[in-house]
Design a protein around this motif. Sequence first.
Motif, PDB file in Angstrom:
ATOM      1  N   ASP A  19       0.834  -1.185   0.000  1.00  0.00           N
ATOM      2  CA  ASP A  19       0.000   0.000   0.000  1.00  0.00           C
ATOM      3  C   ASP A  19       0.879   1.249   0.000  1.00  0.00           C
ATOM      4  N   ALA A  20       0.455   2.243  -0.752  1.00  0.00           N
ATOM      5  CA  ALA A  20       1.170   3.515  -0.841  1.00  0.00           C
ATOM      6  C   ALA A  20       0.516   4.515   0.107  1.00  0.00           C
ATOM      7  N   VAL A  21       1.332   5.392   0.684  1.00  0.00           N
ATOM      8  CA  VAL A  21       0.828   6.412   1.603  1.00  0.00           C
ATOM      9  C   VAL A  21       1.478   7.743   1.263  1.00  0.00           C
ATOM     10  N   VAL A  22       0.656   8.809   1.239  1.00  0.00           N
ATOM     11  CA  VAL A  22       1.159  10.166   1.067  1.00  0.00           C
ATOM     12  C   VAL A  22       0.646  10.991   2.241  1.00  0.00           C
ATOM     13  N   ALA A  23       1.572  11.572   2.985  1.00  0.00           N
ATOM     14  CA  ALA A  23       1.217  12.424   4.118  1.00  0.00           C
ATOM     15  C   ALA A  23       1.299  13.880   3.684  1.00  0.00           C
ATOM     16  N   LEU A  24       0.280  14.646   4.052  1.00  0.00           N
ATOM     17  CA  LEU A  24       0.240  16.076   3.754  1.00  0.00           C
ATOM     18  C   LEU A  24      -0.022  16.847   5.036  1.00  0.00           C
ATOM     19  N   GLY A  25       0.590  18.001   5.146  1.00  0.00           N
ATOM     20  CA  GLY A  25       0.246  18.917   6.215  1.00  0.00           C
ATOM     21  C   GLY A  25      -1.102  19.531   5.890  1.00  0.00           C
ATOM     22  N   TRP A  26      -2.079  19.381   6.789  1.00  0.00           N
ATOM     23  CA  TRP A  26      -3.430  19.871   6.522  1.00  0.00           C
ATOM     24  C   TRP A  26      -4.165  20.084   7.834  1.00  0.00           C
ATOM     25  N   PRO A  27      -4.968  21.065   7.967  1.00  0.00           N
ATOM     26  CA  PRO A  27      -5.283  22.152   7.050  1.00  0.00           C
ATOM     27  C   PRO A  27      -4.239  23.265   7.158  1.00  0.00           C
ATOM     28  N   PRO A  28      -4.136  24.067   6.084  1.00  0.00           N
ATOM     29  CA  PRO A  28      -3.215  25.204   6.152  1.00  0.00           C
ATOM     30  C   PRO A  28      -3.701  26.215   7.192  1.00  0.00           C
ATOM     31  N   THR A  29      -2.757  26.804   7.898  1.00  0.00           N
ATOM     32  CA  THR A  29      -3.066  27.842   8.886  1.00  0.00           C
ATOM     33  C   THR A  29      -2.149  29.030   8.608  1.00  0.00           C
ATOM     34  N   GLU A  30      -2.355  30.100   9.323  1.00  0.00           N
ATOM     35  CA  GLU A  30      -1.503  31.286   9.140  1.00  0.00           C
ATOM     36  C   GLU A  30      -0.051  30.990   9.493  1.00  0.00           C
ATOM     37  N   SER A  31       0.166  30.066  10.431  1.00  0.00           N
ATOM     38  CA  SER A  31       1.529  29.783  10.865  1.00  0.00           C
ATOM     39  C   SER A  31       2.105  28.500  10.250  1.00  0.00           C
ATOM     40  N   GLY A  32       1.386  27.867   9.368  1.00  0.00           N
ATOM     41  CA  GLY A  32       1.879  26.634   8.738  1.00  0.00           C
ATOM     42  C   GLY A  32       0.731  25.693   8.435  1.00  0.00           C
ATOM     43  N   VAL A  33       0.647  24.595   9.191  1.00  0.00           N
ATOM     44  CA  VAL A  33      -0.446  23.634   9.016  1.00  0.00           C
ATOM     45  C   VAL A  33      -0.959  23.209  10.382  1.00  0.00           C
ATOM     46  N   GLY A  34      -2.202  22.745  10.400  1.00  0.00           N
ATOM     47  CA  GLY A  34      -2.831  22.355  11.650  1.00  0.00           C
ATOM     48  C   GLY A  34      -2.582  20.921  12.066  1.00  0.00           C
ATOM     49  N   GLY A  35      -2.083  20.096  11.159  1.00  0.00           N
ATOM     50  CA  GLY A  35      -1.859  18.697  11.479  1.00  0.00           C
ATOM     51  C   GLY A  35      -1.431  17.927  10.253  1.00  0.00           C
ATOM     52  N   VAL A  36      -1.597  16.622  10.336  1.00  0.00           N
ATOM     53  CA  VAL A  36      -1.207  15.729   9.250  1.00  0.00           C
ATOM     54  C   VAL A  36      -2.426  14.937   8.807  1.00  0.00           C
ATOM     55  N   LEU A  37      -2.561  14.775   7.498  1.00  0.00           N
ATOM     56  CA  LEU A  37      -3.601  13.962   6.894  1.00  0.00           C
ATOM     57  C   LEU A  37      -2.896  13.012   5.942  1.00  0.00           C
ATOM     58  N   CYS A  38      -3.313  11.757   5.909  1.00  0.00           N
ATOM     59  CA  CYS A  38      -2.677  10.784   5.013  1.00  0.00           C
ATOM     60  C   CYS A  38      -3.678  10.227   4.014  1.00  0.00           C
ATOM     61  N   PHE A  39      -3.258  10.151   2.776  1.00  0.00           N
ATOM     62  CA  PHE A  39      -3.986   9.424   1.746  1.00  0.00           C
ATOM     63  C   PHE A  39      -3.322   8.058   1.638  1.00  0.00           C
ATOM     64  N   VAL A  40      -4.143   7.018   1.634  1.00  0.00           N
ATOM     65  CA  VAL A  40      -3.631   5.650   1.573  1.00  0.00           C
ATOM     66  C   VAL A  40      -4.182   4.988   0.323  1.00  0.00           C
ATOM     67  N   GLY A  41      -3.307   4.419  -0.477  1.00  0.00           N
ATOM     68  CA  GLY A  41      -3.713   3.705  -1.681  1.00  0.00           C
ATOM     69  C   GLY A  41      -4.203   2.321  -1.331  1.00  0.00           C
TER      70      GLY A  41
END
Length: 76
Positions: A1-23
């Motif tokens: 399985d493939a995984v892509v981690a993204l910083g999400w949601p965008p905030t004024e100071s960067g990102v609010g956390g991590v969200l992963c898409f999993v294939g």
Amino acid sequence: DAVVALGWPPTESGVGGVLCFVGAEDLDVVAVRRDIAGRLPDYMVPRQLRLMPELPLNVNGKFDRPQLRRILEAER
């Protein structure tokens, strides 16, 4: 399985956390998050795991992160 981690949601100071898409089409998301939480600090644990049958690729055959961000932006 493939995984892509993204910083999400965008905030004024960067990102609010991590969200992963999993294939994958089927995955025990709760068990995976629990396993990750036992290994990583809280700020690194994905807030969400999103399952997709296939992750989009760009013309170079790499994961298309901008396309994944567009998917998230469309849901805002």
